[in-house]
Every structure is written in C-alpha cells, then in structure tokens.
Design a protein around this motif. Structure first.
Motif, PDB file in Angstrom:
ATOM      1  N   SER A 145       0.824  -1.201   0.000  1.00  0.00           N
ATOM      2  CA  SER A 145       0.000   0.000   0.000  1.00  0.00           C
ATOM      3  C   SER A 145       0.861   1.255   0.000  1.00  0.00           C
ATOM      4  O   SER A 145       0.524   2.259  -0.640  1.00  0.00           O
ATOM      5  CB  SER A 145      -0.925  -0.004   1.215  1.00  0.00           C
ATOM      6  N   SER A 146       2.005   1.216   0.710  1.00  0.00           N
ATOM      7  CA  SER A 146       2.897   2.380   0.732  1.00  0.00           C
ATOM      8  C   SER A 146       3.509   2.661  -0.634  1.00  0.00           C
ATOM      9  O   SER A 146       3.984   3.769  -0.887  1.00  0.00           O
ATOM     10  CB  SER A 146       4.007   2.154   1.757  1.00  0.00           C
ATOM     11  N   LYS A 147       3.488   1.640  -1.514  1.00  0.00           N
ATOM     12  CA  LYS A 147       4.007   1.820  -2.871  1.00  0.00           C
ATOM     13  C   LYS A 147       2.905   2.148  -3.873  1.00  0.00           C
ATOM     14  O   LYS A 147       3.146   2.152  -5.082  1.00  0.00           O
ATOM     15  CB  LYS A 147       4.742   0.554  -3.312  1.00  0.00           C
ATOM     16  N   GLY A 148       1.674   2.390  -3.374  1.00  0.00           N
ATOM     17  CA  GLY A 148       0.587   2.786  -4.243  1.00  0.00           C
ATOM     18  C   GLY A 148      -0.245   1.657  -4.808  1.00  0.00           C
ATOM     19  O   GLY A 148      -1.073   1.878  -5.699  1.00  0.00           O
ATOM     20  N   VAL A 149      -0.071   0.429  -4.305  1.00  0.00           N
ATOM     21  CA  VAL A 149      -0.845  -0.713  -4.803  1.00  0.00           C
ATOM     22  C   VAL A 149      -2.277  -0.636  -4.277  1.00  0.00           C
ATOM     23  O   VAL A 149      -2.508  -0.264  -3.118  1.00  0.00           O
ATOM     24  CB  VAL A 149      -0.179  -2.034  -4.368  1.00  0.00           C
ATOM     25  N   ASP A 150      -3.233  -0.976  -5.128  1.00  0.00           N
ATOM     26  CA  ASP A 150      -4.651  -1.000  -4.740  1.00  0.00           C
ATOM     27  C   ASP A 150      -4.907  -2.275  -3.928  1.00  0.00           C
ATOM     28  O   ASP A 150      -5.126  -3.353  -4.481  1.00  0.00           O
ATOM     29  CB  ASP A 150      -5.536  -0.959  -5.983  1.00  0.00           C
ATOM     30  N   ILE A 151      -4.874  -2.151  -2.602  1.00  0.00           N
ATOM     31  CA  ILE A 151      -5.020  -3.310  -1.729  1.00  0.00           C
ATOM     32  C   ILE A 151      -6.420  -3.906  -1.830  1.00  0.00           C
ATOM     33  O   ILE A 151      -6.598  -5.133  -1.751  1.00  0.00           O
ATOM     34  CB  ILE A 151      -4.698  -2.921  -0.275  1.00  0.00           C
ATOM     35  N   LYS A 152      -7.443  -3.073  -2.015  1.00  0.00           N
ATOM     36  CA  LYS A 152      -8.806  -3.588  -2.140  1.00  0.00           C
ATOM     37  C   LYS A 152      -8.935  -4.501  -3.348  1.00  0.00           C
ATOM     38  O   LYS A 152      -9.626  -5.523  -3.298  1.00  0.00           O
ATOM     39  CB  LYS A 152      -9.795  -2.432  -2.235  1.00  0.00           C
ATOM     40  N   LYS A 153      -8.262  -4.153  -4.429  1.00  0.00           N
ATOM     41  CA  LYS A 153      -8.308  -4.999  -5.633  1.00  0.00           C
ATOM     42  C   LYS A 153      -7.610  -6.339  -5.371  1.00  0.00           C
ATOM     43  O   LYS A 153      -8.089  -7.401  -5.798  1.00  0.00           O
ATOM     44  CB  LYS A 153      -7.618  -4.270  -6.786  1.00  0.00           C
ATOM     45  N   VAL A 154      -6.491  -6.309  -4.651  1.00  0.00           N
ATOM     46  CA  VAL A 154      -5.791  -7.555  -4.322  1.00  0.00           C
ATOM     47  C   VAL A 154      -6.686  -8.458  -3.482  1.00  0.00           C
ATOM     48  O   VAL A 154      -6.835  -9.659  -3.766  1.00  0.00           O
ATOM     49  CB  VAL A 154      -4.474  -7.248  -3.583  1.00  0.00           C
ATOM     50  N   TRP A 155      -7.324  -7.890  -2.453  1.00  0.00           N
ATOM     51  CA  TRP A 155      -8.210  -8.686  -1.609  1.00  0.00           C
ATOM     52  C   TRP A 155      -9.401  -9.208  -2.399  1.00  0.00           C
ATOM     53  O   TRP A 155      -9.850 -10.347  -2.208  1.00  0.00           O
ATOM     54  CB  TRP A 155      -8.708  -7.857  -0.422  1.00  0.00           C
ATOM     55  N   SER A 156      -9.938  -8.377  -3.287  1.00  0.00           N
ATOM     56  CA  SER A 156     -11.081  -8.808  -4.094  1.00  0.00           C
ATOM     57  C   SER A 156     -10.732 -10.018  -4.941  1.00  0.00           C
ATOM     58  O   SER A 156     -11.500 -10.987  -5.021  1.00  0.00           O
ATOM     59  CB  SER A 156     -11.536  -7.646  -4.980  1.00  0.00           C
ATOM     60  N   ASP A 157      -9.556  -9.997  -5.566  1.00  0.00           N
ATOM     61  CA  ASP A 157      -9.136 -11.130  -6.402  1.00  0.00           C
ATOM     62  C   ASP A 157      -8.892 -12.383  -5.560  1.00  0.00           C
ATOM     63  O   ASP A 157      -9.199 -13.500  -5.992  1.00  0.00           O
ATOM     64  CB  ASP A 157      -7.871 -10.763  -7.181  1.00  0.00           C
ATOM     65  N   ILE A 158      -8.346 -12.207  -4.366  1.00  0.00           N
ATOM     66  CA  ILE A 158      -8.097 -13.364  -3.494  1.00  0.00           C
ATOM     67  C   ILE A 158      -9.418 -13.971  -3.031  1.00  0.00           C
ATOM     68  O   ILE A 158      -9.588 -15.203  -3.022  1.00  0.00           O
ATOM     69  CB  ILE A 158      -7.227 -12.939  -2.300  1.00  0.00           C
ATOM     70  N   ILE A 159     -10.375 -13.131  -2.642  1.00  0.00           N
ATOM     71  CA  ILE A 159     -11.682 -13.641  -2.218  1.00  0.00           C
ATOM     72  C   ILE A 159     -12.348 -14.406  -3.352  1.00  0.00           C
ATOM     73  O   ILE A 159     -12.916 -15.494  -3.151  1.00  0.00           O
ATOM     74  CB  ILE A 159     -12.567 -12.472  -1.746  1.00  0.00           C
ATOM     75  N   SER A 160     -12.268 -13.866  -4.564  1.00  0.00           N
ATOM     76  CA  SER A 160     -12.852 -14.547  -5.724  1.00  0.00           C
ATOM     77  C   SER A 160     -12.192 -15.902  -5.938  1.00  0.00           C
ATOM     78  O   SER A 160     -12.870 -16.909  -6.197  1.00  0.00           O
ATOM     79  CB  SER A 160     -12.697 -13.663  -6.959  1.00  0.00           C
ATOM     80  N   LEU A 161     -10.866 -15.956  -5.822  1.00  0.00           N
ATOM     81  CA  LEU A 161     -10.138 -17.224  -5.993  1.00  0.00           C
ATOM     82  C   LEU A 161     -10.597 -18.254  -4.964  1.00  0.00           C
ATOM     83  O   LEU A 161     -10.832 -19.426  -5.307  1.00  0.00           O
ATOM     84  CB  LEU A 161      -8.641 -16.948  -5.873  1.00  0.00           C
ATOM     85  N   VAL A 162     -10.729 -17.836  -3.709  1.00  0.00           N
ATOM     86  CA  VAL A 162     -11.118 -18.773  -2.648  1.00  0.00           C
ATOM     87  C   VAL A 162     -12.523 -19.317  -2.891  1.00  0.00           C
ATOM     88  O   VAL A 162     -12.768 -20.529  -2.803  1.00  0.00           O
ATOM     89  CB  VAL A 162     -11.020 -18.084  -1.272  1.00  0.00           C
ATOM     90  N   ILE A 163     -13.470 -18.437  -3.192  1.00  0.00           N
ATOM     91  CA  ILE A 163     -14.854 -18.880  -3.397  1.00  0.00           C
ATOM     92  C   ILE A 163     -14.944 -19.848  -4.573  1.00  0.00           C
ATOM     93  O   ILE A 163     -15.598 -20.894  -4.490  1.00  0.00           O
ATOM     94  CB  ILE A 163     -15.774 -17.664  -3.616  1.00  0.00           C
ATOM     95  N   LYS A 164     -14.271 -19.521  -5.669  1.00  0.00           N
ATOM     96  CA  LYS A 164     -14.331 -20.389  -6.853  1.00  0.00           C
ATOM     97  C   LYS A 164     -13.695 -21.748  -6.579  1.00  0.00           C
ATOM     98  O   LYS A 164     -14.186 -22.780  -7.070  1.00  0.00           O
ATOM     99  CB  LYS A 164     -13.645 -19.694  -8.031  1.00  0.00           C
ATOM    100  N   THR A 165     -12.614 -21.766  -5.797  1.00  0.00           N
ATOM    101  CA  THR A 165     -11.979 -23.044  -5.474  1.00  0.00           C
ATOM    102  C   THR A 165     -12.885 -23.904  -4.608  1.00  0.00           C
ATOM    103  O   THR A 165     -13.025 -25.117  -4.837  1.00  0.00           O
ATOM    104  CB  THR A 165     -10.637 -22.799  -4.757  1.00  0.00           C
ATOM    105  N   VAL A 166     -13.515 -23.306  -3.594  1.00  0.00           N
ATOM    106  CA  VAL A 166     -14.414 -24.072  -2.732  1.00  0.00           C
ATOM    107  C   VAL A 166     -15.614 -24.578  -3.531  1.00  0.00           C
ATOM    108  O   VAL A 166     -16.082 -25.711  -3.326  1.00  0.00           O
ATOM    109  CB  VAL A 166     -14.865 -23.211  -1.535  1.00  0.00           C
TER     110      VAL A 166
END
Length: 691
Positions: free
Chosen positions: A365-386
């Motif tokens: 986040s200190s380098k300007g990365v969109d943390i919400k987008k990272v979390w969104s993609d991870i949540i999507s990955l987890v749900i699809k895998t389950v």
C-alpha cells in the motif's frame, strides 16, 4: 408458626447477626452479608454458621410482625425468608457487582438462568493442541484433553475425520476433505471448472496428471513450442501424496530423466512454473490464508483477515540450467527454508522469513498498490476453489453421515497457498486440509541439536483463527446472545436498574475478546458466484439416484433410472446406447482412480457422461450453457415427478373432504425452475469488486 418454634429462633439469630455486622462496621463483613442475601434470593436462604451466633443469656427480642407472617402457611417450611436487616441494604447496583465479582471467571454456570460451559474434546488435536489450549482459555470453555465418556459439544481432530462412533456434536473435519485436496484430485476438480468457465478459473496453472497424461503432456508441450520458438517453459513436479515440499523438483523439458524415471512409482501433478512472481526484498514468497468452511449445505465460507507470508531464503532469479536445483530460491515451503543458513526467525510481524500477510499489504500500500483490488481477487479465488471442491465433498459426506442417521455436523479450517504474480494477480498453488497450527519453531542450538521456541508471528495469526472459528461454531451462541440482551435479574421481584444502565461488560461472555478475525464471503457474495455452481447441481442429481445410503458410486440401474426419470432417452439415444455409455465411461474412470471401495460410476464419471448428454441435446450452445440447460430440464422433470408422487400419496390417505385437483401442467415448486433456453437468456453475473 408458633412463637417458640426453632424456626422462630433461627429468624431471631439471623437478625442478631445483622445487628452485630452493623455494629462492627467492617466493609468485608458487610460484603459477605450482602452476598449471603443474594444467594438466598437466587436459590434458598443460606443458613448462618452456628459458631458465629452471638451467645445471649436470654432470647433475643423479636419485633412485632403481622399475623400472617407469624403463622405463615399450613405447610411446614424448613427455613423462613430472612427478616428485614436492621441496617439499610446497599443499592442494587452495588449488589449486582458483588455477585459478578463472586462469579467472574467461572463462565455462565451460576444462577438458575446461567448456561453451562461449552465442552471440547482435544484428545486428538495433535500439533494444533497448544494453539487450541490458548483459545479455550481465552473463551473460558471446558477442555477434555483425554476424552470424555459423555458426549462433547466439539471434537477437535488433528488429521482427518474417521470416527464413526461420534453421534452428536461438531467435528472440525469433513469426511473426504483429505482426499479432495490431494494434488491429483484438486487438479481434476478444477479442470472440470476450467472446461466450463475457462476465463473464471485461469488462476490455477495448467496441469497434467502423471503417469496417465504423460503422452498428452509431451504432445501439448511440443505443439506449443512448434508454434512459438521463443517459449522456454519451466515445469514443477509435485508428488500426489507429498507434503511440506517433499519430492518437489523443477524440469525444463518433458524428457527429463527424473520425470521419466519416477512416473510409474509415484503419481504426480506437473504444472507450468510461474516464472514472474512478485518479489519483496528480492525474495520470492507465498501467502498462507486460512479459510473456514463452516457448512456445506447451505454453503458458508469465511476468510481470515490476516495470514502468513513465507519467504525463500535466497534471492530470486528466473529458472535456468544453473539454478534449477536451488530449492531455497524457488520453493517457499517453510519446512524446507528452515534448514537454510539464511533463514531469519521473525522478531516482529514485518521482518524475517515468516511475516504476517497484513504487513505485506501495508508495504504494498505504501508503494501505491490498490489493496482492495488484491483482496477482491483473493476472495474470488477462494470462493471459486471451494465451489469446485464442494460437489464431491457432498458425496463423501452423505457416505459417512447419511441423512436420517445420527452423526455430528462438520466444519473445517483449510490452508490456501497463494502466489502473487508480478502483476499482482493471485495464483492458487495448493489447498491444505491440515494446515500447520503450530505456534513454535525449531531453533538450531548446535549442528543437529534443535529446540522449540515460541513463534510470535504464528501465535498472533493461528490462535486468532482457532479461537474465532470456535466462536462461530459455538453451539450455545444463540442462548448467550439472548441472555446478554435480556440479563436475568439475580434478585427476583426487585428492579435492578444499576446493571442495565451501566452496561457492564461481564453481562457479555465475549466482551473481553477482540472482534472476530474471520470475514464471511459466502453467502455474502452468493449472487456473484451462484452461476458457477453447475457441478454442485449435478452432484445433487447424482446423490438422488445413488439408491443405497452410504454408497459413493452409481450403479447401472441407478443410471438408467436417471435417464428414464429425466426423459433423456430418445430415438437417437436408446437405453442400449445408455448402457454402453455407462460401461465405457465407468471402466475408464475406475482404471485411473484410487478409490476401489465399491464398483460403479463415480461423480467425475457421471459429470463426463452428463457433458456428453448435454452436447448431444443442445448442440449450438457453449458448453456451460449446454450443461445448464440440461440441468434445468432434469430438475423440471424430477419436480413434476415429485409433485405427482405427492398427489398420489395424498389420495391414498383417508380424507374427510375430496382432495383438490392438481393441474399437472402447473409450475414446479420453488427451487425447481422450469426449463429454459439459456441461449436466449444468457447467464450474466456481477463483476463488481468485492470490498
């Protein structure tokens, strides 16, 4: 009651005790007196100790009392209610706090409206025992480390679910989960979803199952290389039964001697190696996230808000012939890197070779990365895998705990290993059914001599995950919430405004705990992902026609019944052709699966047969629309059949009035949609980012 009775003397001595306490003016004696009054109000009056009664030459003077109080009831009474004390009682608020001070730390066990503590059997917890013990102390629950003859509320197992003697309560393992997340089984489950939704399941590297698909692997690699001479891939080989990095190695070409030499002795999965991972401090790392599968039906998924980041101990370089064997550069497994001389034991959450995932997100986040987008993609990955894992888990579940038979309910903590690519896209590496919950690490005192010392990073993350999993699974949770909203007055017949106005945290058993670290992602985001649950609906059809409870494979009669009840046979698909289809697919799958407990068609074979039938019936649609259309058709015919059976059952029972007519052409019941052409109304879903 007669004036000279023993009960009368007891009441007189009670008043004498009160007068003595007032004369002494001792705060401790006064508090004890008030606690004694409360005990009498909550249950029955406490008998004052005889040795504390003052000795007097004559009977103590008794104040005049109303006649009704003197004679009382015709029934004998062991102890009368205490007479009014000679000193004024303290305010109700003070008494409330005195009662709470007496029972603090004992849970909800005292009083007529209190709750018993939750009981946990930890006799099979194994490596997670230390974290579990800390969690139970924080929750103030009761642990049974050697088991219990009576049933417990929760059974905490360290490895897998294999206890058929547990008939009630909850178990922290699902039947079949260990088998489902093995390398080969997970790859097959995700491949089915990749065939249906290739764009949605591109977070899992392209994989081949060896030795069954070795020739396919060689042919596809050669074909891609012929089309693109600049493509110089690297592949990672993972043994099916391996764990903690055991047996993993990298190759550059399918003709590698190690690959061809171990094919027959050890089944494995070979995947494309991710050559451009995200680096921090020039090191490759992965993420261990903890996911709680709270329920299968209905599906409930929670993700821990924090996880662990495990780092390699050698600066990363893209694979080449010189560094291909450098495991400390390419493999992030903690169990491997702990033996590196460059491994750094973490003194804080943001340093060392094992850090919290939240510290990584702060740095990004200190380098300007969109943390919400990272979390969104991870949540999507987890749900699809389950979603890919649950269909076969349902088959395992009904086999071990058939509907209608006594048995426990299940939940499980899974460990998701995720790698962030350089472009911040998350990629799934594997899923662990038994993620390590150890809160200590090995420290090498001298060559070959190790000592286990506490790991602050592990304890911070893992204890919170176990503790809050138990809070979510608490069987007394609803009763506790109800009691905290409507606390029981410990003084019947008296108002207790002090307790209500102060909002004392002791009225809430979890007031001393932090907020729950597990965030629900399903069914919270169900609308965005329900369109992916096609195989789950196929599994429901499969289970319906299994016939015998407890079996996991469909026999030829069950398959024919499925075809007949769903109206799938026609002039172009006779029942003889159906039998041939069943034999061909079943024989092929039985030769590649390890489960030989009973003969018949497994769920993967049923899915393949279902795909074949869908492609024949709906030729002009994409595969996922063909499959969805056939599922709708099957569910529609089965709903009509169920409705017909229901009407027949009602007509057989004697009735005082004639049954109402039912139109067989009416729409099926809720949950069984009528057939529709998905080609005309294509599936759509929300693509909003998950907050």
């Amino acid at each position: 009651m007669l004036r000279g009775s023993p009960e009368r003397e007891l009441a007189a001595s009670w008043e004498a005790d009160a007068a003595a306490a007032a004369a002494a003016k001792s705060q401790a004696a006064e508090a004890e007196e008030q606690l004694g009054v409360d005990a009498g109000a909550a249950g029955e009056p406490e008998r004052p100790a005889r040795e504390e009664q003052p000795k007097a030459a004559g009977p103590a003077p008794v104040p005049a009392r109303p006649r009704a109080a003197e004679e009382g009831d015709a029934r004998p009474a062991r102890r009368p209610p205490p007479a009014p004390p000679l000193i004024p009682p303290r305010p109700a608020r003070t008494l409330c706090h005195l009662v709470k001070a007496r029972s603090r730390g004992r849970g909800y066990r005292r009083g007529s409206g209190s709750l018993r503590p939750v009981t946990v059997d930890s006799s099979k917890a194994r490596t997670s025992l230390d974290a579990l013990k800390i969690s139970l102390r924080q929750l103030r629950w009761k642990e049974f480390p050697f088991g219990r003859r009576l049933p417990c509320d929760i059974y905490w197992h360290g490895v897998s679910f294999h206890d058929n003697d547990i008939l009630s309560g909850q178990v922290n393992k699902f039947p079949g989960m260990t088998e489902m997340v093995r390398k080969i089984t997970l790859s097959r489950a995700l491949r089915i979803m990749q065939n249906l939704f290739p764009e949605e399941y591109n977070f899992y590297p392209r994989s081949w199952i060896l030795p069954d698909e070795f020739q396919l692997f060689v042919a596809q690699v050669r074909m891609v290389k012929d089309g693109d001479r600049s493509w110089k891939p690297t592949f990672i080989v993972k043994p099916d039964g391996g764990c903690q990095g055991d047996g993993i190695y990298l190759i550059k070409d399918p003709s590698d001697v190690r690959l061809t030499g171990t094919l027959q002795s050890r089944p494995a999965v070979v995947q494309e190696y991710i050559c451009k991972p995200l680096l921090i401090d020039k090191l490759k790392f992965d993420i261990r996230l903890y996911v709680l599968l709270k329920s299968l039906d209905p599906l409930e998924i929670y993700i821990a808000k924090d996880g662990l980041s495990r780092f390699c101990t050698e600066p990363y370089q893209e694979p080449n012939s010189q560094n291909l064997h450098h495991v400390f550069m390419h493999l992030t497994n903690y169990s491997l890197n702990i033996h590196s001389g460059k491994f750094i034991h973490s003194d804080s959450a943001s340093t060392g070779s094992k850090r919290t995932f939240s510290s990584i997100l702060c740095k990004l986040s200190s380098k300007g990365v969109d943390i919400k987008k990272v979390w969104s993609d991870i949540i999507s990955l987890v749900i699809k895998t389950v979603i890919a894992l649950t269909p076969e888990l349902k088959v395992f579940y009904q086999s071990d705990i058939p509907t209608g038979r006594p048995g426990p309910t299940c939940f499980q903590i899974l460990g998701f290993d995720i790698l962030l690519m350089k472009n911040l896209k998350p990629m799934l590496l594997e899923v662990n059914a038994n993620p390590s919950m150890r809160i200590e690490h090995e420290y090498e005192l001298s060559p070959g001599v190790f000592e286990n010392i506490p790991s602050l990073v592990d304890e911070e993350v893992k204890v919170a995950v176990i503790r809050d999993t138990l809070r979510l699974m608490d069987p007394l949770k609803k009763k506790k919430e109800k009691q905290s909203q409507h606390p029981e007055n410990p003084f019947p017949g008296k108002e207790d405004p002090g307790c209500e106005l102060t909002g004392d945290p002791d009225s809430n058993p979890e007031a001393h705990l932090p907020s729950i670290c597990l965030k629900q992602v399903f069914p919270k985001y169900a609308k965005q992902f329900n369109y992916l649950r096609l195989v789950d609906r196929m599994a429901n059809l499969f289970i319906r026609f299994l016939g015998i409870k407890g079996t996991m494979k469909l026999g030829p009669t069950g398959f024919r019944t499925f075809i007949r009840n769903c109206k799938l046979s026609s002039s172009s698909l006779s029942m003889a052709a159906v039998d041939i289809l069943y034999i061909d697919i079943t024989r092929r799958w039985n030769s590649v699966t390890l489960d030989q407990r009973d003969s018949g068609m497994c769920l993967q074979a049923f899915v393949e047969a279902f795909f074949f039938l869908a492609q024949r019936k709906f030729k002009m649609l994409p595969l996922h629309e063909q499959v969805a259309s056939l599922i709708d058709l099957c569910e529609y015919h089965l709903s009509l059949l169920d409705e017909k059976r229901l009407v027949c059952g009602r007509s057989r029972r004697p009735q005082s009035s004639p049954p109402q007519e039912v139109n067989p052409t009416t729409q099926p019941a809720a949950g069984s949609p009528a057939p529709r052409m998905i080609g005309a109304n294509k599936l759509s879903h929300s693509r909003h980012a998950l907050s």
